[in-house]
Design a protein around this motif. Sequence first.
Motif, PDB file in Angstrom:
ATOM      1  N   THR A  54       0.831  -1.200   0.000  1.00 27.06           N
ATOM      2  CA  THR A  54       0.000   0.000   0.000  1.00 27.06           C
ATOM      3  C   THR A  54       0.867   1.252   0.000  1.00 27.06           C
ATOM      4  O   THR A  54       1.842   1.330   0.746  1.00 27.06           O
ATOM      5  CB  THR A  54      -0.902   0.037   1.256  1.00 27.06           C
ATOM      6  N   ALA A 255      -3.895  -2.127   6.559  1.00 25.01           N
ATOM      7  CA  ALA A 255      -3.107  -1.878   5.354  1.00 25.01           C
ATOM      8  C   ALA A 255      -2.738  -3.202   4.686  1.00 25.01           C
ATOM      9  O   ALA A 255      -2.204  -4.106   5.317  1.00 25.01           O
ATOM     10  CB  ALA A 255      -1.839  -1.099   5.708  1.00 25.01           C
ATOM     11  N   ASN A 261      -3.976  -6.825  -3.183  1.00 23.12           N
ATOM     12  CA  ASN A 261      -2.726  -7.339  -2.638  1.00 23.12           C
ATOM     13  C   ASN A 261      -2.535  -8.775  -3.121  1.00 23.12           C
ATOM     14  O   ASN A 261      -3.158  -9.708  -2.608  1.00 23.12           O
ATOM     15  CB  ASN A 261      -2.745  -7.284  -1.114  1.00 23.12           C
ATOM     16  N   GLY A 287      -9.523  -3.375   3.883  1.00 23.49           N
ATOM     17  CA  GLY A 287      -8.428  -2.412   3.863  1.00 23.49           C
ATOM     18  C   GLY A 287      -8.416  -1.535   5.105  1.00 23.49           C
ATOM     19  O   GLY A 287      -8.902  -1.912   6.168  1.00 23.49           O
TER      20      GLY A 287
END
Length: 406
Positions: A54, A255, A261, A287
């Motif tokens: 991130t 995160a 991801n 998130g």
Amino acid sequence: MRTRRGLRVLSVYEGFFSGGARIVHSDVLLGLVEGGQQWHRVLSLHDEVHREATTQRMEDDACYRSLTAGGIDVTSLGRSAGLVDGTVAASVFTGPELADTARAMAGADVILSLKEQPLALLNQAGLPRRPVVVCLHRSDPENQGPALDELKAAIDEGKVVACVCCADSTRDAYEAAGIPADLLHVIPNGVDLLRFRPDPAARLAFRTSLGIPATAPVVVFAARYASMKNVSLFLRAARAWLAREGGGHVVMCGAGMTDTNSALWADMEFAFGADRAALGDRVHLLGVRQDMESVYAGSDVVALTSSSGEAAPLCLIEGMMCGAVPVTTDVGDSASIVAGHGFVTPFDPDAIAFAWSAAVTDRAALSDALAAGRERFSRTRMIAAYADLLDHVVNDVHDELSPELG
């Protein structure tokens, strides 16, 4: 002798990115300035960091926005870096960076270093001499790269005059690593009990937003995507629990806990295997959230599966205060935090899954104990302890440093 009123404090952050230490420290600063008795500002080494898959910009961070809204000046050296597990990417500083740091330090009576990483900057030669208090928030100093050496160097040079440890495990670990015991002061983490509390309306609204039935059992995992959080263990436990709890749901936030991801997706594929399609629709990747009080209020269990590093995990405290039953591995002070309120598990996915089910079953029975223990985790208590320590630090060193401080 100086008093708390008018005390000028500079906090130095490595950067603004999602994590409990920044949340706690920022809340402490806001509490210390609420009565107008202290003056605070923040200097951040980085204004952008890349970690947990991130990109996190200072101006977008909730702590940054809270601090500036509270009247606290926040500036940055303007660095942009990729960080791994909190390690400073570089410890070489330019002339302009050192000049900016010197100006910020010159206007302070005392320096707060958020964890030991900023000491790479504060240990640079030629900066104004100010007492430094280091705020420690982990229980594995040996895993902090060169930061432990920077801490020891700052102590040897007389720069660091105190260390705030957020947990007994932090104090014990740093003492074992060679930090003098008389410098280590334990101030347990606290939270805003008015914000973090059971809230039936928030519970219903959160569940409705995700399409989760009001009566469904929900486990929340609030953590950044990092190796110490043992995400793979959590996912294996989630697979076992979801397979048994036909109506259960799992919420993952922090995160890197997003469908963008790729590493997290690989972990999920490995943990769920052939069950990925059947069970995956009951795993919600949210998130970074700014409404954690609603997330916790909407959950029945707050889970932690960390393997190392934790000291006084904020997720356990915030979750408990909102009525979620904590289930944690035995890391840092986690076991003592949840004692009488939740469950401690081995590092075994099936054992963790069974503990989640027990927590859901016992949630109503544990509610009285959770309510009775709230004051132990008070933000007010934490802030008062920080204020007292800062007073003592400045009073104790004022005579020695008075030529510079004057």
